[in-house]
Design a protein around this motif. Structure first.
Motif, short mmCIF file in Angstrom:
data_model
loop_
_atom_site.label_atom_id
_atom_site.label_comp_id
_atom_site.label_asym_id
_atom_site.label_seq_id
_atom_site.Cartn_x
_atom_site.Cartn_y
_atom_site.Cartn_z
N GLY A 244 -12.69 -1.44 19.07
CA GLY A 244 -14.08 -1.58 18.63
C GLY A 244 -14.50 -2.99 18.31
O GLY A 244 -14.34 -3.91 19.12
N ARG A 245 -14.98 -3.16 17.08
CA ARG A 245 -15.63 -4.40 16.61
C ARG A 245 -14.77 -5.65 16.80
O ARG A 245 -15.25 -6.71 17.20
N SER B 92 -13.12 -7.50 14.41
CA SER B 92 -13.21 -8.58 13.42
C SER B 92 -11.83 -9.05 12.97
O SER B 92 -11.63 -10.24 12.70
N ASN B 93 -10.86 -8.16 12.91
CA ASN B 93 -9.50 -8.61 12.57
C ASN B 93 -8.90 -9.45 13.69
O ASN B 93 -8.20 -10.42 13.43
N ILE C 23 -2.79 -3.03 11.12
CA ILE C 23 -3.46 -3.17 9.83
C ILE C 23 -4.17 -1.86 9.51
O ILE C 23 -4.87 -1.29 10.36
N HIS C 24 -3.95 -1.40 8.28
CA HIS C 24 -4.53 -0.11 7.85
C HIS C 24 -5.31 -0.34 6.56
O HIS C 24 -4.82 -1.00 5.64
N LEU D 116 -12.42 -5.27 3.90
CA LEU D 116 -12.37 -6.00 5.19
C LEU D 116 -12.21 -7.50 4.97
O LEU D 116 -11.46 -8.17 5.70
C1 GRF Z 1 -10.14 -2.17 10.05
O1 GRF Z 1 -10.64 -1.70 8.84
C2 GRF Z 1 -8.67 -1.88 10.19
O2 GRF Z 1 -7.99 -1.90 8.97
C3 GRF Z 1 -8.67 -0.48 10.76
O3 GRF Z 1 -9.76 -0.44 11.63
C4 GRF Z 1 -10.73 -1.42 11.25
C5 GRF Z 1 -10.93 -2.30 12.44
O4 GRF Z 1 -11.96 -3.23 12.23
N1 GRF Z 1 -7.41 -0.17 11.37
P1 GRF Z 1 -12.14 -4.44 13.25
O5 GRF Z 1 -12.30 -3.81 14.64
O6 GRF Z 1 -10.94 -5.31 13.15
O7 GRF Z 1 -13.40 -5.13 12.82
#
Ligand code: GRF
Length: 222
Positions: free
Chosen positions: A18-19, A21-22, A116-117, A179
Motif C-alpha cells: 500500500g502506502r 511510508s515505512n 514491522i507490526h 506511525l
Molecule cells: C504500518 O502501520 C505497519 O506497521 C503495518 O502496516 C502499515 C504500513 O504502512 N504492517 P506503510 O505502508 O508503511 O505506510
C-alpha cells in the motif's frame, strides 16, 4: 553485500502492499553515508500500491507482481521468490505487506526477513491493533520489528518503540502517533540486523553485546 569504500552495505529489498511510508523511511535512512544498507528493490503484490510510485519517483527500482495475475498462491510466491533472487537481497523488509509468507519463501531467505507490526508484540498480533489497544484500556502502545517466522506476528522481536495512549485518542490519532514511531524504529532495527548486532538463531533473536543495540531496543517517544 555491496562494498562502498571501507563499509560493507547490506542489499535490502522491501515488500509493500500500500502506502509505503515505512519503505520511504528506510529509503531516507539509507541516504546517510554511514547507514549499513542500500535499498535495491521494492516489490508489491498490488499494482495500485501508492508506495510503488513513491519509489519510482525516487529512482528506486520498483515492480508489481499482482496476486491476481497468478493462478495460485504458490505460483505467486514462486514469482516473488524469483524476482527477489534476481536482486539478491541480504535482507528483506516487509513494510505493510499484507500476505502471509509460505514456508518456501521463509526457507529461501532463512533468518533474513523482518516485518514491522503496529503493536508492542506479543500484544495485539493481527489486524486493527489500534482499536484493540484502545478497547483494552492500555496506556502504552507502540510498534515492533520482528523476524518473520511461520506464525503470523509471532517471530522474535528485534526492537520496539512505545508511545503513550492519550485520553482523547481515537484509532486514527493513535495510529498516526505509532506511525511516527515506526518511521524511527524500522531504520534502527534494520541497521542492527545489517551490522550483525542481532541474528535469528534456533528461533530466537540473539543480540551481540553492543551498547548501541541495547539502546535502540528501548526507543520511547513521549
Ligand atoms: C504500518 O502501520 C505497519 O506497521 C503495518 O502496516 C502499515 C504500513 O504502512 N504492517 P506503510 O505502508 O508503511 O505506510
Amino acid at each position: 553485500m555491496i562494498s562502498s569504500g571501507r563499509q560493507v552495505r547490506a542489499r535490502v529489498a522491501v515488500l509493500i502492499s500500500g502506502r509505503g511510508s515505512n519503505m520511504l523511511a528506510l529509503a531516507r535512512a539509507m541516504q546517510a553515508q554511514d547507514y549499513p544498507a542500500d535499498l535495491v528493490a521494492v516489490l508489491s503484490d498490488r499494482a495500485e500500491a501508492d508506495g510503488l510510485k513513491s519509489a519510482t519517483d525516487r529512482g528506486i527500482p520498483a515492480q508489481a507482481l499482482p496476486r491476481a495475475s497468478f493462478a495460485s498462491k504458490a505460483a505467486h510466491e514462486a514469482a516473488m521468490i524469483e524476482a527477489l533472487q534476481r536482486v539478491a537481497p541480504d535482507i528483506i523488509c516487509l513494510a505493510g505487506y499484507m500476505r502471509v509468507l509460505s514456508p518456501a519463501m521463509l526457507a529461501a531467505f532463512q533468518g533474513r526477513i523482518i516485518n514491522i507490526h503496529p503493536s508492542l508484540l506479543p500484544a495485539f498480533p493481527g489486524l486493527d491493533t489500534h482499536a484493540r489497544a484502545l478497547a483494552s484500556g492500555t496506556r502504552v502502545h507502540g510498534a515492533s520489528v520482528h523476524f518473520v517466522t511461520e506464525g503470523v506476528d509471532e517471530g522474535p522481536v528485534i526492537a520496539q518503540v512505545a508511545v503513550p495512549v492519550m485520553p482523547d485518542d481515537d484509532p486514527d490519532r493513535l495510529a498516526a502517533r505509532v506511525l511516527t514511531g515506526e518511521h524511527r524504529l524500522y531504520p534502527l532495527a534494520l541497521a542492527m540486523l545489517a551490522r550483525g548486532e542481532v541474528r535469528l538463531d534456533k528461533g530466537k533473536a540473539r543480540f551481540s553485546r553492543s551498547d548501541n543495540s541495547i539502546r535502540s531496543q528501548m526507543l520511547l517517544i513521549a
